[in-house]
Design a protein around this motif. Structure first.
Motif, PDB file in Angstrom:
ATOM      1  N   GLU A   3       0.820  -1.205   0.000  1.00 19.14           N
ATOM      2  CA  GLU A   3       0.000   0.000   0.000  1.00 19.14           C
ATOM      3  C   GLU A   3       0.859   1.262   0.000  1.00 19.14           C
ATOM      4  N   ARG A  29      -9.477  11.205  -5.274  1.00 19.20           N
ATOM      5  CA  ARG A  29     -10.470  10.129  -5.217  1.00 19.20           C
ATOM      6  C   ARG A  29      -9.954   8.940  -6.018  1.00 19.20           C
ATOM      7  N   LEU A  30      -9.889   7.793  -5.346  1.00 18.21           N
ATOM      8  CA  LEU A  30      -9.433   6.554  -5.968  1.00 18.21           C
ATOM      9  C   LEU A  30     -10.578   5.571  -6.074  1.00 18.21           C
ATOM     10  N   ARG A  31     -10.545   4.767  -7.110  1.00 17.27           N
ATOM     11  CA  ARG A  31     -11.471   3.649  -7.256  1.00 17.27           C
ATOM     12  C   ARG A  31     -10.632   2.387  -7.049  1.00 17.27           C
ATOM     13  N   VAL A  32     -11.005   1.587  -6.033  1.00 15.09           N
ATOM     14  CA  VAL A  32     -10.241   0.404  -5.682  1.00 15.09           C
ATOM     15  C   VAL A  32     -11.171  -0.806  -5.655  1.00 15.09           C
ATOM     16  N   PRO A  40      -7.772  -1.052   2.466  1.00 18.22           N
ATOM     17  CA  PRO A  40      -8.081   0.387   2.493  1.00 18.22           C
ATOM     18  C   PRO A  40      -7.485   1.134   3.683  1.00 18.22           C
ATOM     19  N   LEU A  61      -7.819  11.709   1.147  1.00 17.69           N
ATOM     20  CA  LEU A  61      -7.914  10.560   0.260  1.00 17.69           C
ATOM     21  C   LEU A  61      -9.312   9.962   0.399  1.00 17.69           C
ATOM     22  N   VAL A  63     -11.594   6.874  -0.954  1.00 14.98           N
ATOM     23  CA  VAL A  63     -11.496   5.584  -1.640  1.00 14.98           C
ATOM     24  C   VAL A  63     -12.903   5.050  -1.907  1.00 14.98           C
ATOM     25  N   SER A  65     -14.896   1.883  -3.108  1.00 17.53           N
ATOM     26  CA  SER A  65     -14.744   0.438  -3.264  1.00 17.53           C
ATOM     27  C   SER A  65     -15.609  -0.059  -4.413  1.00 17.53           C
TER      28      SER A  65
END
Length: 128
Positions: A3, A29-32, A40, A61, A63, A65
Motif C-alpha cells: 500500500e 479520489r481513488l477507485r479500488v 483500504p 484521500l 477511496v 470500493s
C-alpha cells in the motif's frame, strides 16, 4: 506492505499533474476494486505518511470500493463474487467465469486548490 508503494505512485501521478507544484490538491479520489489486493486502512495510513511535504500535504484521500462481479460464460448470469472470490456460477455451477470488475486501482479525480499566485493577484487588483 505494498500500500505504501501504491500511495507513493498516486502522489507521484498527482504531483506530475500539479503544474510544477503551482497548485495543491485538496482531495484525491481513488477507485479500488475489492479484488485488487489493497487494504483500504493500510492505504489511508500510507497516504497520510507519504503526503507530507508534497502538493498533497493537506489532501483528503477518498477511496471508492468496487465490488467484484463475474459473468458465467455458459449461461451469462452475473453475480457478486465476494471475498474470497467465488468464481463458480451460482446458477449452473460452471467454472468458466469472466471477471467483469473488482480489480480496479485508478485515480478517478483530483480536486485542486486555487493557485497561490492567482489569489495574490486577485487581492492585489482589488486593493489597487
Amino acid at each position: 506492505m505494498h500500500e505504501m508503494s501504491i500511495a507513493l505512485a498516486v502522489i507521484e501521478q498527482v504531483e506530475a499533474a500539479a503544474r510544477g507544484g503551482e497548485r495543491a490538491a485538496l482531495t484525491v479520489r481513488l477507485r479500488v476494486g475489492e479484488l485488487a489486493g489493497v487494504v483500504p486502512d493500510a492505504l489511508a495510513f500510507a497516504f497520510e505518511v507519504a503526503r507530507v511535504e508534497t502538493v498533497l500535504r493537506d489532501a483528503e484521500l477518498v477511496v471508492e470500493s468496487v465490488p467484484g462481479r463475474a459473468r458465467c460464460a455458459g449461461c451469462a448470469v452475473e453475480w457478486a463474487v465476494g471475498m474470497p472470490p467465488d468464481l463458480c456460477c451460482p446458477t449452473c455451477a460452471g467454472a468458466t467465469a469472466e471477471l467483469l470488475c473488482g480489480r480496479e486501482l485508478q485515480i478517478v479525480d483530483v480536486c485542486w486548490a486555487d493557485p497561490v499566485e492567482d489569489v495574490g493577484y486577485a487581492e492585489a487588483t482589488q486593493k489597487g
